[in-house]
Design a protein around this motif. Structure first.
Motif, PDB file in Angstrom:
ATOM      1  N   ILE A   1      38.622  40.882  31.091  1.00  0.00           N
ATOM      2  CA  ILE A   1      38.015  39.638  31.564  1.00  0.00           C
ATOM      3  C   ILE A   1      38.740  39.086  32.783  1.00  0.00           C
ATOM      4  O   ILE A   1      38.168  38.343  33.580  1.00  0.00           O
ATOM      5  N   GLY A   2      40.009  39.461  32.937  1.00  0.00           N
ATOM      6  CA  GLY A   2      40.763  38.996  34.095  1.00  0.00           C
ATOM      7  C   GLY A   2      40.241  39.524  35.414  1.00  0.00           C
ATOM      8  O   GLY A   2      40.641  39.036  36.481  1.00  0.00           O
ATOM      9  N   GLU A   3      39.341  40.526  35.381  1.00  0.00           N
ATOM     10  CA  GLU A   3      38.774  41.091  36.609  1.00  0.00           C
ATOM     11  C   GLU A   3      37.564  40.312  37.112  1.00  0.00           C
ATOM     12  O   GLU A   3      37.083  40.570  38.221  1.00  0.00           O
ATOM     13  N   LEU A   4      37.053  39.370  36.314  1.00  0.00           N
ATOM     14  CA  LEU A   4      35.884  38.592  36.737  1.00  0.00           C
ATOM     15  C   LEU A   4      36.243  37.635  37.866  1.00  0.00           C
ATOM     16  O   LEU A   4      37.357  37.095  37.909  1.00  0.00           O
ATOM     17  N   GLY A   5      35.269  37.366  38.744  1.00  0.00           N
ATOM     18  CA  GLY A   5      35.458  36.376  39.790  1.00  0.00           C
ATOM     19  C   GLY A   5      35.420  34.966  39.234  1.00  0.00           C
ATOM     20  O   GLY A   5      34.972  34.725  38.108  1.00  0.00           O
ATOM     21  N   LEU A   6      35.855  34.003  40.023  1.00  0.00           N
ATOM     22  CA  LEU A   6      35.919  32.612  39.565  1.00  0.00           C
ATOM     23  C   LEU A   6      34.543  32.046  39.254  1.00  0.00           C
ATOM     24  O   LEU A   6      34.399  31.240  38.326  1.00  0.00           O
ATOM     25  N   ASP A   7      33.517  32.440  40.014  1.00  0.00           N
ATOM     26  CA  ASP A   7      32.167  31.938  39.746  1.00  0.00           C
ATOM     27  C   ASP A   7      31.662  32.444  38.394  1.00  0.00           C
ATOM     28  O   ASP A   7      31.074  31.680  37.616  1.00  0.00           O
ATOM     29  N   GLU A   8      31.866  33.718  38.137  1.00  0.00           N
ATOM     30  CA  GLU A   8      31.448  34.268  36.851  1.00  0.00           C
ATOM     31  C   GLU A   8      32.228  33.613  35.706  1.00  0.00           C
ATOM     32  O   GLU A   8      31.680  33.340  34.633  1.00  0.00           O
ATOM     33  N   GLN A   9      33.513  33.341  35.940  1.00  0.00           N
ATOM     34  CA  GLN A   9      34.315  32.681  34.915  1.00  0.00           C
ATOM     35  C   GLN A   9      33.762  31.299  34.567  1.00  0.00           C
ATOM     36  O   GLN A   9      33.715  30.903  33.401  1.00  0.00           O
ATOM     37  N   ALA A  10      33.328  30.565  35.589  1.00  0.00           N
ATOM     38  CA  ALA A  10      32.778  29.225  35.356  1.00  0.00           C
ATOM     39  C   ALA A  10      31.517  29.297  34.506  1.00  0.00           C
ATOM     40  O   ALA A  10      31.314  28.465  33.604  1.00  0.00           O
ATOM     41  N   MET A  11      30.662  30.274  34.771  1.00  0.00           N
ATOM     42  CA  MET A  11      29.433  30.395  33.998  1.00  0.00           C
ATOM     43  C   MET A  11      29.706  30.893  32.577  1.00  0.00           C
ATOM     44  O   MET A  11      29.025  30.485  31.634  1.00  0.00           O
ATOM     45  N   ILE A  12      30.705  31.753  32.429  1.00  0.00           N
ATOM     46  CA  ILE A  12      31.098  32.200  31.092  1.00  0.00           C
ATOM     47  C   ILE A  12      31.581  31.008  30.270  1.00  0.00           C
ATOM     48  O   ILE A  12      31.238  30.860  29.085  1.00  0.00           O
ATOM     49  N   LEU A  13      32.363  30.138  30.886  1.00  0.00           N
ATOM     50  CA  LEU A  13      32.868  28.955  30.184  1.00  0.00           C
ATOM     51  C   LEU A  13      31.717  28.086  29.697  1.00  0.00           C
ATOM     52  O   LEU A  13      31.717  27.629  28.546  1.00  0.00           O
ATOM     53  N   ARG A  14      30.735  27.868  30.553  1.00  0.00           N
ATOM     54  CA  ARG A  14      29.598  27.046  30.137  1.00  0.00           C
ATOM     55  C   ARG A  14      28.810  27.719  29.019  1.00  0.00           C
ATOM     56  O   ARG A  14      28.352  27.076  28.072  1.00  0.00           O
ATOM     57  N   ALA A  15      28.666  29.045  29.102  1.00  0.00           N
ATOM     58  CA  ALA A  15      27.940  29.774  28.061  1.00  0.00           C
ATOM     59  C   ALA A  15      28.655  29.669  26.713  1.00  0.00           C
ATOM     60  O   ALA A  15      28.018  29.605  25.659  1.00  0.00           O
ATOM     61  N   ILE A  16      30.003  29.656  26.727  1.00  0.00           N
ATOM     62  CA  ILE A  16      30.761  29.523  25.492  1.00  0.00           C
ATOM     63  C   ILE A  16      30.579  28.131  24.904  1.00  0.00           C
ATOM     64  O   ILE A  16      30.354  27.963  23.702  1.00  0.00           O
ATOM     65  N   GLU A  17      30.694  27.113  25.752  1.00  0.00           N
ATOM     66  CA  GLU A  17      30.713  25.738  25.267  1.00  0.00           C
ATOM     67  C   GLU A  17      29.318  25.196  24.959  1.00  0.00           C
ATOM     68  O   GLU A  17      29.129  24.503  23.958  1.00  0.00           O
ATOM     69  N   ASP A  18      28.334  25.496  25.816  1.00  0.00           N
ATOM     70  CA  ASP A  18      26.993  24.917  25.647  1.00  0.00           C
ATOM     71  C   ASP A  18      25.982  25.887  25.058  1.00  0.00           C
ATOM     72  O   ASP A  18      24.855  25.493  24.750  1.00  0.00           O
ATOM     73  N   LYS A  19      26.371  27.170  24.931  1.00  0.00           N
ATOM     74  CA  LYS A  19      25.447  28.208  24.465  1.00  0.00           C
ATOM     75  C   LYS A  19      24.258  28.361  25.411  1.00  0.00           C
ATOM     76  O   LYS A  19      23.185  28.802  24.996  1.00  0.00           O
ATOM     77  N   LYS A  20      24.448  27.989  26.668  1.00  0.00           N
ATOM     78  CA  LYS A  20      23.380  28.084  27.668  1.00  0.00           C
ATOM     79  C   LYS A  20      23.961  28.572  28.986  1.00  0.00           C
ATOM     80  O   LYS A  20      25.141  28.394  29.262  1.00  0.00           O
ATOM     81  N   PHE A  21      23.101  29.187  29.795  1.00  0.00           N
ATOM     82  CA  PHE A  21      23.505  29.612  31.120  1.00  0.00           C
ATOM     83  C   PHE A  21      22.255  29.748  31.979  1.00  0.00           C
ATOM     84  O   PHE A  21      21.118  29.731  31.473  1.00  0.00           O
ATOM     85  N   LEU A  22      22.473  29.885  33.282  1.00  0.00           N
ATOM     86  CA  LEU A  22      21.359  29.924  34.227  1.00  0.00           C
ATOM     87  C   LEU A  22      21.263  31.313  34.831  1.00  0.00           C
ATOM     88  O   LEU A  22      22.163  31.747  35.546  1.00  0.00           O
ATOM     89  N   PRO A  23      20.182  32.060  34.550  1.00  0.00           N
ATOM     90  CA  PRO A  23      20.011  33.375  35.188  1.00  0.00           C
ATOM     91  C   PRO A  23      19.875  33.232  36.706  1.00  0.00           C
ATOM     92  O   PRO A  23      19.475  32.172  37.217  1.00  0.00           O
ATOM     93  N   VAL A  24      20.214  34.278  37.426  1.00  0.00           N
ATOM     94  CA  VAL A  24      20.101  34.283  38.874  1.00  0.00           C
ATOM     95  C   VAL A  24      18.640  34.068  39.278  1.00  0.00           C
ATOM     96  O   VAL A  24      17.741  34.747  38.772  1.00  0.00           O
TER      97      VAL A  24
END
Length: 527
Positions: free
Chosen positions: A290-313
């Motif tokens: 997971i340390g290889e992910l970019g900062l943008d992907e990390q931000a979306m992963i965090l939201r997916a963990i906390e809110d159980k939601k994310f925004l597709p491209v």
């Protein structure tokens, strides 16, 4: 003795009777529980609905006549639908939270003989979760005795460890779970076994993210899958296991692979793509490296963990996915946070349950049982059973457990080694010559035959080596050589600082060595 308080529902059927002397010819649980000589009830909190107000008053009068020392406190608790689990549990929870319980002053018994089945289940759940700080109480009419008697009573202690037979079964089930997480391998390393015991408890009792750290080849991927399979066996997950190697996700394709995209979101997006997070809905997502992910992907992963939601491209509408996350990394994420390459808020979210898997060099006593495991895997994979002869096995284990075996690739090195020897033993027996050939092959692979090689090229990148002064390089090469030849960090520290040790009252040579290695981005797991 502390006063005893009973909490229970009025039994609209069991407590009901004709309003006359004949009522004493019937066993009524709410009245009967106050008639026992060996059960003193000081307070009885009687829960009832508005439609049973008259019955509640009548039962209270009868209790007063048979047990004057019992104070009846009637509490009105109305349900629109007494068979609606959500409503009953919610209103009972509100009642419990408003009640000033004090277990240090009073003993509480939760009467579960009366009330609807839904009410009884809710009382059980609230007691099990310690919202109701007491023991369960059951009553029933006495067999073969007059129906008008007090009946019998018994309590149920939900501390299952008090019941020997149940505790034994739970211990066996727990041992089975930890063995399952270890793929049935009888590991001998005490620290590793303690860690697996902790992981077993977390896997069963928590849905929070789990972070598995450790060097490449330490078994993070296999352990993540076993955690998923354990939870699936216990019906704690319904969906699948989705494994992602984040090191393979680069550039714009990373967002699309993880979060999906809408048709036409970019050139080449000819159809909708659900994404890997969506595929993990209801199951488990393993983000390796997971340390290889970019900062943008990390931000979306965090939201997916906390809110159980994310925004597709390319989408303006959120997609929901409820999954449990296991993250794996061979990086020091705390250092990555300091360097600005990993988000501190995501690291904080992942760092609740963090387990560091040791490399094979730190678990040399587990090589023998893992050797048998790898032979079983080969037999299952290739359909051919291969074994060692005794002399060959002893020779291989002697080398594998010695400081000469570097195990830079950890368990991947071991698996590859066993596969090679089994493949070169068509008659089904690995002999001494085969073992000697394999040992020579591994030595060449671990320490390349370069003129003037000091062993640092297998530990550091060309950029890192170029940044080290020649004076420091000589010292570092010697330190790493000692580390390779030592069984533990503590042993290496003692060997390196043996002279100064005699002149100090106390020391922590392992910590001293750890700090020295950290100057060059190295740790004991590299050896």
């Amino acid at each position: 003795m502390k006063p005893t308080v009973v909490i229970g529902f009025l039994g609209s059927t069991l407590d009901a009777s004709k309003f006359g002397p004949s009522r004493w010819n019937k066993w009524r649980p709410s009245v009967g529980l106050t008639m026992h000589e060996d059960l003193r009830v000081d307070r009885f909190i009687m829960l009832h609905g508005r439609q049973h107000q008259r019955l509640a008053e009548y039962i209270s009068e009868d209790i007063a006549s048979v047990s004057p020392e019992t104070t009846v406190e009637r509490r009105l608790l109305d349900f629109d639908d007494p068979w609606d689990f959500e409503e009953v549990y919610g209103k009972l929870l509100d009642f419990v939270r408003a009640e000033p319980f004090d277990p240090d002053v009073e003993d509480y018994l939760i009467h579960i003989t009366t009330g609807t089945h839904v009410a009884q289940i809710c009382l059980f759940l609230l007691t099990e979760a310690n919202y109701l700080p007491g023991r369960l109480l059951q009553t029933q009419p006495s067999r073969g005795a007059p129906s008008s008697g007090p009946g019998t009573w018994t309590t149920i202690d939900l501390d299952l460890s008090r019941y020997d037979s149940i505790a034994t079964r739970f211990a066996a089930a727990s041992a089975e779970s930890t063995s399952f997480l270890k793929s049935g391998i009888e590991t001998r390393n005490a620290a590793f076994n303690r860690m697996i015991d902790e992981i077993e408890q977390v896997a069963i009792r928590s849905r929070a993210p789990v972070l598995l750290m450790g060097p490449t080849g330490a078994g993070k991927s296999q352990l993540a899958r076993r955690i998923y399979e354990l939870k699936r066996l216990r019906h704690q997950v319904k969906g699948g296991f989705v494994e992602v190697n984040c090191a393979t996700l680069k550039g714009d394709s990373a967002m699309s692979a993880l979060f999906g995209h809408r048709k036409g979101a970019f050139t080449g997006a000819v159809a909708d793509r659900p994404g890997l997070l969506r595929a993990a809905d209801g199951g488990m997502l393993f983000l390796d490296e997971i340390g290889e992910l970019g900062l943008d992907e990390q931000a979306m992963i965090l939201r997916a963990i906390e809110d159980k939601k994310f925004l597709p491209v390319g989408s303006d509408k959120d997609v929901a996915s409820d999954f449990q996350l296991i993250a794996g990394t061979n990086r020091d994420l705390a250092r990555c946070v300091r360097d600005g390459t990993f988000r501190d808020d995501l690291y904080a979210r992942l760092n609740l349950w963090t387990f560091t898997l040791p490399g094979l060099a730190e678990r040399r006593e587990d090589i023998a049982p893992n050797l048998d495991y790898e032979l079983d895997r080969f037999a299952e994979r290739e359909g051919s059973r291969v074994t060692f002869n005794k002399e060959a096995r002893d020779h291989y284990i002697a080398f594998a457990t010695s400081a000469k075996a570097l195990w830079l690739g950890n368990f991947r090195d071991l698996a590859a080694s066993i596969t090679r020897m089994a493949t070169f033993s068509p008659k089904g027996r690995i002999d001494l010559d085969c073992v000697k050939t394999e040992i020579a092959r591994m030595k060449r692979a671990w320490v390349p035959d370069h003129t003037g090689d000091d062993g640092l090229d297998v530990l550091l990148s060309p950029e890192q080596r170029a940044a080290i002064d020649p004076f420091d390089r000589v010292q570092l090469a010697y330190v790493t050589k000692v580390c390779r030849e030592s069984r533990s960090l503590s042993e290496a520290g003692r060997n390196l600082f043996s002279a100064s040790l005699s002149r100090r009252a106390s020391s922590n040579d392992a910590d001293r060595l750890r700090k020295y290695l950290a100057r060059f981005d190295l740790s004991w797991t590299h050896f």
